[in-house]
Motif scaffolding. Structure first.
Motif, mmCIF file in Angstrom:
data_model
loop_
_atom_site.group_PDB
_atom_site.id
_atom_site.type_symbol
_atom_site.label_atom_id
_atom_site.label_comp_id
_atom_site.label_asym_id
_atom_site.label_seq_id
_atom_site.Cartn_x
_atom_site.Cartn_y
_atom_site.Cartn_z
ATOM 1 N N LEU A 22 0.819 -1.226 0.000
ATOM 2 C CA LEU A 22 0.000 0.000 0.000
ATOM 3 C C LEU A 22 0.849 1.272 0.000
ATOM 4 C CD1 LEU A 22 -2.708 -1.208 2.563
ATOM 5 C CD2 LEU A 22 -2.905 -1.063 0.061
ATOM 6 N N ARG A 23 2.158 1.123 -0.252
ATOM 7 C CA ARG A 23 3.101 2.258 -0.295
ATOM 8 C C ARG A 23 3.060 3.055 1.014
ATOM 9 N NH1 ARG A 23 3.367 -0.664 -3.965
ATOM 10 N NH2 ARG A 23 3.535 -0.185 -6.178
ATOM 11 N N LEU A 24 2.972 2.319 2.121
ATOM 12 C CA LEU A 24 2.915 2.975 3.433
ATOM 13 C C LEU A 24 4.119 2.615 4.303
ATOM 14 C CD1 LEU A 24 -0.884 2.361 4.244
ATOM 15 C CD2 LEU A 24 0.172 4.556 3.650
ATOM 16 N N ALA A 25 5.083 1.882 3.729
ATOM 17 C CA ALA A 25 6.216 1.424 4.546
ATOM 18 C C ALA A 25 6.953 2.615 5.160
ATOM 19 C CB ALA A 25 7.170 0.609 3.680
ATOM 20 N N GLY A 26 7.255 2.518 6.445
ATOM 21 C CA GLY A 26 8.044 3.540 7.129
ATOM 22 C C GLY A 26 7.269 4.804 7.467
ATOM 23 N N SER A 27 5.967 4.795 7.241
ATOM 24 C CA SER A 27 5.206 6.029 7.477
ATOM 25 C C SER A 27 4.399 5.940 8.777
ATOM 26 C CB SER A 27 4.279 6.304 6.298
ATOM 27 O OG SER A 27 3.431 5.209 6.125
ATOM 28 N N THR A 28 3.990 7.096 9.243
ATOM 29 C CA THR A 28 3.170 7.190 10.456
ATOM 30 C C THR A 28 1.714 7.316 10.038
ATOM 31 O OG1 THR A 28 4.986 8.380 11.475
ATOM 32 C CG2 THR A 28 2.847 8.573 12.559
ATOM 33 N N PRO A 29 0.828 6.585 10.695
ATOM 34 C CA PRO A 29 -0.583 6.669 10.275
ATOM 35 C C PRO A 29 -1.193 8.043 10.569
ATOM 36 C CG PRO A 29 -0.267 4.989 11.997
ATOM 37 C CD PRO A 29 1.058 5.618 11.764
ATOM 38 N N PRO A 30 -2.193 8.433 9.790
ATOM 39 C CA PRO A 30 -2.966 9.626 10.119
ATOM 40 C C PRO A 30 -3.700 9.437 11.454
ATOM 41 C CG PRO A 30 -3.520 8.794 7.929
ATOM 42 C CD PRO A 30 -2.674 7.759 8.577
ATOM 43 N N ALA A 31 -4.322 10.506 11.924
ATOM 44 C CA ALA A 31 -4.995 10.449 13.239
ATOM 45 C C ALA A 31 -6.096 9.387 13.277
ATOM 46 C CB ALA A 31 -5.573 11.823 13.556
ATOM 47 N N THR A 32 -6.770 9.182 12.146
ATOM 48 C CA THR A 32 -7.873 8.212 12.111
ATOM 49 C C THR A 32 -7.677 7.271 10.923
ATOM 50 O OG1 THR A 32 -9.358 9.884 13.043
ATOM 51 C CG2 THR A 32 -10.399 7.955 12.053
ATOM 52 N N VAL A 33 -7.766 5.975 11.197
ATOM 53 C CA VAL A 33 -7.601 4.946 10.168
ATOM 54 C C VAL A 33 -8.844 4.054 10.175
ATOM 55 C CG1 VAL A 33 -6.276 2.913 9.448
ATOM 56 C CG2 VAL A 33 -5.084 4.938 10.359
ATOM 57 N N VAL A 34 -9.433 3.873 9.002
ATOM 58 C CA VAL A 34 -10.566 2.949 8.836
ATOM 59 C C VAL A 34 -10.083 1.815 7.948
ATOM 60 C CG1 VAL A 34 -12.943 2.673 8.035
ATOM 61 C CG2 VAL A 34 -12.163 4.920 8.847
ATOM 62 N N ASP A 35 -10.252 0.579 8.398
ATOM 63 C CA ASP A 35 -9.927 -0.568 7.536
ATOM 64 C C ASP A 35 -11.229 -1.274 7.181
ATOM 65 O OD1 ASP A 35 -8.733 -2.512 6.094
ATOM 66 O OD2 ASP A 35 -7.485 -3.306 7.719
ATOM 67 N N LEU A 36 -11.641 -1.161 5.916
ATOM 68 C CA LEU A 36 -12.907 -1.808 5.527
ATOM 69 C C LEU A 36 -12.782 -3.325 5.523
ATOM 70 C CD1 LEU A 36 -14.245 0.500 2.671
ATOM 71 C CD2 LEU A 36 -14.928 0.411 5.055
ATOM 72 N N ALA A 59 -3.151 5.717 16.793
ATOM 73 C CA ALA A 59 -4.193 6.353 15.968
ATOM 74 C C ALA A 59 -5.565 5.807 16.365
ATOM 75 C CB ALA A 59 -3.924 6.064 14.491
ATOM 76 N N SER A 60 -6.586 6.589 16.094
ATOM 77 C CA SER A 60 -7.951 6.120 16.293
ATOM 78 C C SER A 60 -8.261 5.131 15.155
ATOM 79 C CB SER A 60 -8.880 7.330 16.258
ATOM 80 O OG SER A 60 -10.185 6.929 16.040
ATOM 81 N N PHE A 61 -8.759 3.949 15.502
ATOM 82 C CA PHE A 61 -8.965 2.905 14.496
ATOM 83 C C PHE A 61 -10.441 2.528 14.407
ATOM 84 C CE2 PHE A 61 -9.325 -1.553 13.209
ATOM 85 C CZ PHE A 61 -8.733 -1.459 11.958
ATOM 86 N N VAL A 62 -10.957 2.467 13.191
ATOM 87 C CA VAL A 62 -12.343 2.041 12.963
ATOM 88 C C VAL A 62 -12.309 0.694 12.257
ATOM 89 C CG1 VAL A 62 -14.549 2.588 11.877
ATOM 90 C CG2 VAL A 62 -13.109 4.434 12.793
ATOM 91 N N HIS A 63 -12.917 -0.293 12.893
ATOM 92 C CA HIS A 63 -12.908 -1.664 12.394
ATOM 93 C C HIS A 63 -13.904 -1.828 11.240
ATOM 94 C CE1 HIS A 63 -12.819 -5.998 12.506
ATOM 95 N NE2 HIS A 63 -11.847 -5.920 13.394
ATOM 96 N N GLY A 64 -13.533 -2.662 10.264
ATOM 97 C CA GLY A 64 -14.440 -2.933 9.147
ATOM 98 C C GLY A 64 -15.773 -3.514 9.587
ATOM 99 N N LEU A 65 -15.760 -4.234 10.701
ATOM 100 C CA LEU A 65 -17.033 -4.790 11.184
ATOM 101 C C LEU A 65 -17.971 -3.690 11.689
ATOM 102 C CD1 LEU A 65 -15.894 -8.025 13.059
ATOM 103 C CD2 LEU A 65 -17.305 -7.903 10.996
ATOM 104 N N GLU A 66 -17.397 -2.604 12.214
ATOM 105 C CA GLU A 66 -18.247 -1.480 12.645
ATOM 106 C C GLU A 66 -18.907 -0.844 11.418
ATOM 107 O OE1 GLU A 66 -19.398 -0.567 15.411
ATOM 108 O OE2 GLU A 66 -20.092 1.487 15.102
ATOM 109 N N VAL A 67 -18.168 -0.766 10.315
ATOM 110 C CA VAL A 67 -18.758 -0.228 9.083
ATOM 111 C C VAL A 67 -19.852 -1.187 8.584
ATOM 112 C CG1 VAL A 67 -18.295 0.608 6.748
ATOM 113 C CG2 VAL A 67 -16.558 0.904 8.554
#
Ligand code: NAP
Length: 290
Positions: free
Chosen positions: A208-222, A240-248
């Motif tokens: 996902l071209r995210l190696a070595g990076s810091t997550p944004p304040a809020t992350v949603v994984d569908l 980070a604040s994380f939103v689970h795909g099951l919540e979506v």
């Protein structure tokens, strides 16, 4: 008062999830628990495996068989949007429908993946900078949700850039060449990266071209699965604040439920039925994979 005998003879009102395949769907357990919780004991939510070539004909038969409405999943969401006579704005804009209902001889359609995502994000979206990873149906719904909710900047990153460009043009957002280039406040993973429980965190971040990076304040994984996904691990490790795909999943299901039944969806019951705890989160996972 209804006797046991009269309850048994009540006509059933049917709902279903229509897909191909559909055996993996968690919607029946979630919806049947919700129907029971609000006292709709004559209602049943079933699984309907329907091949693509039969989809339109089967849907047209459903009202006569006692169906009030259906959820639609892969691969039928575009066909569902096309067959409906009445379409919500979300369907018009995404070209896909995940919820159908039958009224006055017509088929009506909504795409509750749009509102469900917004309901699941625990902060005001208006004014945020957001990035969506992916360019399939889930990404399209997510990008439109964020644009329609007034996010200040929505970018789309996808492995196949041409698909990101097409999506961005049709929704009215920008293509990201680097997912975090816009310094987003919110990231939505709408790729299928993370579904595979054997995928290591570093490999997922590289994909996902995210190696070595810091997550944004809020992350949603569908992506939702019984294992902790790589993006969940990435986000939680960094606080980070994380939103689970099951919540979506629960929130889009709640919107469908309310559309069909006219009742307020029992969110806690629905969360519990899919294995979430009461905050829409999971208990701290012991099943960690790196
Ligand atoms: P889709 O149309 O098949 O799209 C898959 C996306 O993932 C594409 O953008 C694809 O990129 C990307 N992708 C796949 N493998 C990749 C890899 N190895 N590296 C980088 N990118 C990769 O699927 P979808 O219907 O949009 O669903 C996407 C995910 O969201 C699925 O996991 C689905 O279960 C989930 N979902 C969850 C909810 C919910 O309620 N939580 C609702 C809908 C969907 P390319 O274009 O380059 O192939």
């Amino acid at each position: 008062m209804a006797t046991d005998a009269s309850k048994r003879t009540q006509p059933q009102v049917l709902l279903a999830v229509v897909g191909w395949p559909v055996a993996h769907s968690r919607s029946p357990q979630m919806m049947n628990a919700a129907l029971h919780a609000v006292g709709l004991d004559a209602w049943r939510y079933l699984r309907l495996p329907v091949a693509p070539e039969s989809f339109v004909a089967v849907v047209r038969e459903l009202p006569a068989l006692g169906y009030r409405g259906v959820n639609v999943t892969i691969p039928h969401k575009i066909a569902a949007a096309e067959l409906a006579e009445v379409r919500s704005d979300a369907v018009e804009k995404t070209g896909a429908a995940n919820t159908l209902w039958f009224a006055d001889g017509a088929v009506a359609a909504d795409n509750t993946d749009v509102g469900g995502l917004l309901d699941a994000i625990p902060r005001e979206v208006r004014g945020l900078r957001a990035v969506v990873l992916g360019a399939g149906g889930a990404a399209r719904a997510a990008a439109w949700a964020l644009v329609s909710a007034g996010a200040a900047d929505v970018t789309v990153w996808n492995r196949t850039r041409e698909r990101a460009r097409e999506l961005a043009e049709s929704i009215g957002c920008r293509v990201a060449h680097d997912p975090l280039a816009s310094a987003p406040d919110l990231l939505v993973n709408a790729t299928s990266v993370g579904l595979d429980p054997t995928l290591a965190l570093d490999d997922a971040l590289a994909a996902l071209r995210l190696a070595g990076s810091t997550p944004p304040a809020t992350v949603v994984d569908l992506v939702y699965a019984d294992h902790e996904t790589p993006l969940e691990r990435w986000a939680r490790r960094a606080g980070a604040s994380f939103v689970h795909g099951l919540e979506v999943l629960v929130r889009q299901g709640a919107r469908s439920f309310e559309r069909w039944t006219g009742r307020t969806a029992p969110l806690e019951v629905m969360r519990s039925a899919v294995g979430l705890d009461s905050g829409g989160d999971r208990p701290a996972p012991a099943r960690v994979r790196v």
